[in-house]
Design a protein around this motif. Structure first.
Motif, PDB file in Angstrom:
ATOM      1  N   PHE A 146       1.156  -1.047   0.731  1.00 37.96           N
ATOM      2  CA  PHE A 146       0.225   0.035   0.195  1.00 37.96           C
ATOM      3  C   PHE A 146       0.410   1.299   0.253  1.00 37.96           C
ATOM      4  CE2 PHE A 146      -3.371  -3.018   1.329  1.00 37.96           C
ATOM      5  CZ  PHE A 146      -4.609  -2.520   0.751  1.00 37.96           C
ATOM      6  N   SER A 147       2.194   1.172   0.519  1.00 38.38           N
ATOM      7  CA  SER A 147       3.036   2.618  -0.169  1.00 38.38           C
ATOM      8  C   SER A 147       3.668   2.806  -0.657  1.00 38.38           C
ATOM      9  CB  SER A 147       4.331   1.861   1.765  1.00 38.38           C
ATOM     10  OG  SER A 147       5.243   1.379   1.280  1.00 38.38           O
ATOM     11  N   VAL A 148       3.565   2.102  -2.187  1.00 44.31           N
ATOM     12  CA  VAL A 148       4.151   1.762  -3.127  1.00 44.31           C
ATOM     13  C   VAL A 148       2.905   1.582  -4.381  1.00 44.31           C
ATOM     14  CG1 VAL A 148       6.851   1.115  -2.284  1.00 44.31           C
ATOM     15  CG2 VAL A 148       5.190  -0.358  -3.089  1.00 44.31           C
ATOM     16  N   TYR A 149       2.012   0.628  -4.193  1.00 40.70           N
ATOM     17  CA  TYR A 149       1.413   0.464  -5.253  1.00 40.70           C
ATOM     18  C   TYR A 149       0.742   1.939  -6.415  1.00 40.70           C
ATOM     19  CZ  TYR A 149      -2.905   2.060  -3.689  1.00 40.70           C
ATOM     20  OH  TYR A 149      -4.381   2.781  -2.922  1.00 40.70           O
ATOM     21  N   LYS A 150       0.620   3.163  -5.945  1.00 36.14           N
ATOM     22  CA  LYS A 150       0.408   4.099  -7.109  1.00 36.14           C
ATOM     23  C   LYS A 150       1.567   4.682  -7.195  1.00 36.14           C
ATOM     24  CE  LYS A 150      -4.350   4.693  -6.107  1.00 36.14           C
ATOM     25  NZ  LYS A 150      -5.596   5.503  -6.051  1.00 36.14           N
ATOM     26  N   ASP A 151       2.806   4.473  -7.219  1.00 36.28           N
ATOM     27  CA  ASP A 151       4.554   4.943  -7.613  1.00 36.28           C
ATOM     28  C   ASP A 151       4.220   5.030  -9.329  1.00 36.28           C
ATOM     29  OD1 ASP A 151       5.507   4.801  -5.025  1.00 36.28           O
ATOM     30  OD2 ASP A 151       7.547   4.122  -5.301  1.00 36.28           O
ATOM     31  N   LEU A 152       3.704   4.004 -10.215  1.00 31.06           N
ATOM     32  CA  LEU A 152       4.228   4.465 -11.134  1.00 31.06           C
ATOM     33  C   LEU A 152       2.970   5.142 -12.033  1.00 31.06           C
ATOM     34  CD1 LEU A 152       4.446   0.432 -12.043  1.00 31.06           C
ATOM     35  CD2 LEU A 152       5.803   2.414 -12.178  1.00 31.06           C
ATOM     36  N   GLU A 153       1.688   5.841 -11.439  1.00 37.86           N
ATOM     37  CA  GLU A 153       1.062   6.814 -11.472  1.00 37.86           C
ATOM     38  C   GLU A 153       1.607   7.767 -11.224  1.00 37.86           C
ATOM     39  OE1 GLU A 153      -3.217   5.708 -10.127  1.00 37.86           O
ATOM     40  OE2 GLU A 153      -3.090   3.344 -10.451  1.00 37.86           O
ATOM     41  N   GLY A 154       2.287   7.607 -10.379  1.00 40.25           N
ATOM     42  CA  GLY A 154       3.543   9.390  -9.837  1.00 40.25           C
ATOM     43  C   GLY A 154       2.701   9.905  -8.602  1.00 40.25           C
ATOM     44  N   LYS A 155       1.496   9.142  -8.191  1.00 37.75           N
ATOM     45  CA  LYS A 155       1.136   9.625  -6.769  1.00 37.75           C
ATOM     46  C   LYS A 155       1.229   8.779  -5.387  1.00 37.75           C
ATOM     47  CE  LYS A 155      -3.548   9.360  -9.562  1.00 37.75           C
ATOM     48  NZ  LYS A 155      -4.639   8.719  -9.590  1.00 37.75           N
ATOM     49  N   GLU A 156       1.503   9.566  -4.493  1.00 46.48           N
ATOM     50  CA  GLU A 156       2.536   9.741  -2.992  1.00 46.48           C
ATOM     51  C   GLU A 156       0.856   8.731  -2.228  1.00 46.48           C
ATOM     52  OE1 GLU A 156       4.261  11.446   0.394  1.00 46.48           O
ATOM     53  OE2 GLU A 156       3.586  12.657  -0.530  1.00 46.48           O
ATOM     54  N   THR A 157       1.593   7.296  -2.052  1.00 45.04           N
ATOM     55  CA  THR A 157       0.725   7.240  -0.244  1.00 45.04           C
ATOM     56  C   THR A 157       1.781   6.910   1.152  1.00 45.04           C
ATOM     57  OG1 THR A 157       1.281   5.471  -1.320  1.00 45.04           O
ATOM     58  CG2 THR A 157      -0.589   5.936  -2.307  1.00 45.04           C
ATOM     59  N   VAL A 158       0.736   7.009   1.682  1.00 44.40           N
ATOM     60  CA  VAL A 158       1.264   7.015   2.564  1.00 44.40           C
ATOM     61  C   VAL A 158       0.485   6.277   3.981  1.00 44.40           C
ATOM     62  CG1 VAL A 158       2.399   7.749   4.686  1.00 44.40           C
ATOM     63  CG2 VAL A 158       2.291   9.570   2.496  1.00 44.40           C
ATOM     64  N   VAL A 159       1.295   5.092   3.919  1.00 44.03           N
ATOM     65  CA  VAL A 159      -0.032   3.949   5.273  1.00 44.03           C
ATOM     66  C   VAL A 159       0.306   5.072   6.434  1.00 44.03           C
ATOM     67  CG1 VAL A 159       0.681   1.860   6.476  1.00 44.03           C
ATOM     68  CG2 VAL A 159       0.971   1.643   4.222  1.00 44.03           C
ATOM     69  N   ASP A 160      -0.888   4.984   7.213  1.00 39.35           N
ATOM     70  CA  ASP A 160      -0.739   5.612   8.243  1.00 39.35           C
ATOM     71  C   ASP A 160      -0.523   5.059   9.520  1.00 39.35           C
ATOM     72  OD1 ASP A 160      -1.624   7.652  10.180  1.00 39.35           O
ATOM     73  OD2 ASP A 160      -3.497   7.913   9.793  1.00 39.35           O
ATOM     74  N   GLU A 161      -2.015   3.693   9.718  1.00 38.47           N
ATOM     75  CA  GLU A 161      -2.117   3.043  10.990  1.00 38.47           C
ATOM     76  C   GLU A 161      -3.017   1.734  10.947  1.00 38.47           C
ATOM     77  OE1 GLU A 161      -5.940   5.091  13.324  1.00 38.47           O
ATOM     78  OE2 GLU A 161      -3.856   5.296  13.442  1.00 38.47           O
ATOM     79  N   ALA A 162      -2.828   0.602  11.513  1.00 37.11           N
ATOM     80  CA  ALA A 162      -3.636  -0.256  11.562  1.00 37.11           C
ATOM     81  C   ALA A 162      -5.133  -0.627  12.396  1.00 37.11           C
ATOM     82  CB  ALA A 162      -3.312  -1.852  11.278  1.00 37.11           C
ATOM     83  N   ALA A 163      -5.547  -0.916  12.024  1.00 34.23           N
ATOM     84  CA  ALA A 163      -7.165  -0.794  13.391  1.00 34.23           C
ATOM     85  C   ALA A 163      -7.648  -2.692  13.043  1.00 34.23           C
ATOM     86  CB  ALA A 163      -7.696  -0.236  13.494  1.00 34.23           C
ATOM     87  N   GLY A 164      -8.130  -3.365  13.987  1.00 33.69           N
ATOM     88  CA  GLY A 164      -8.652  -4.407  14.237  1.00 33.69           C
ATOM     89  C   GLY A 164      -9.360  -5.027  13.456  1.00 33.69           C
ATOM     90  N   ARG A 165     -10.535  -5.800  13.619  1.00 32.40           N
ATOM     91  CA  ARG A 165     -11.652  -6.075  12.819  1.00 32.40           C
ATOM     92  C   ARG A 165     -12.584  -5.260  13.659  1.00 32.40           C
ATOM     93  NH1 ARG A 165     -16.224  -8.693  13.796  1.00 32.40           N
ATOM     94  NH2 ARG A 165     -17.613  -9.991  12.686  1.00 32.40           N
ATOM     95  N   GLU A 166     -13.179  -5.029  14.422  1.00 31.07           N
ATOM     96  CA  GLU A 166     -14.348  -3.999  14.760  1.00 31.07           C
ATOM     97  C   GLU A 166     -13.934  -3.037  13.971  1.00 31.07           C
ATOM     98  OE1 GLU A 166     -14.865  -3.682  19.144  1.00 31.07           O
ATOM     99  OE2 GLU A 166     -15.406  -6.011  19.736  1.00 31.07           O
TER     100      GLU A 166
END
Length: 97
Positions: free
Chosen positions: A56-76
């Protein structure tokens, strides 16, 4: 595209995609022989979780878009986000005929 997979949510990875909040629901297909024992994202092996966050931090690199993974949370939290999305959809489009 155009595929329905019956699955259950185990968590959510919150991120910024081009400066906008974007929650990624992490779900397991019912009957998946490799992952069906997991019920919460916190149960995933560290290397699997690291692969997901890296993707998720790199999947849009080829589109020239920036993504930043912030945090993860559980099922609820994932279930709450899905319910909110369904409610928003119903509010916006549910009564159209």
């Amino acid at each position: 595209p155009m595929t329905i997979v019956h699955c259950y949510p185990i968590g959510v990875i919150s991120m910024l995609d081009s400066g906008r909040n974007d929650d990624k629901i992490i779900a397991i297909p019912f009957g998946d022989p490799t992952y069906s024992m997991y019920r919460d994202i916190s149960e995933l092996p560290h290397h699997i979780f690291s692969e997901m966050t890296h993707f998720f931090s790199v999947y849009k690199d080829l589109e020239g878009k920036e993504t930043v993974v912030d945090e993860a949370a559980g099922r609820e939290d994932a279930v709450r986000i899905v319910k909110e999305a369904i409610d928003n959809y119903q509010r916006l489009f549910g009564n159209r005929e």
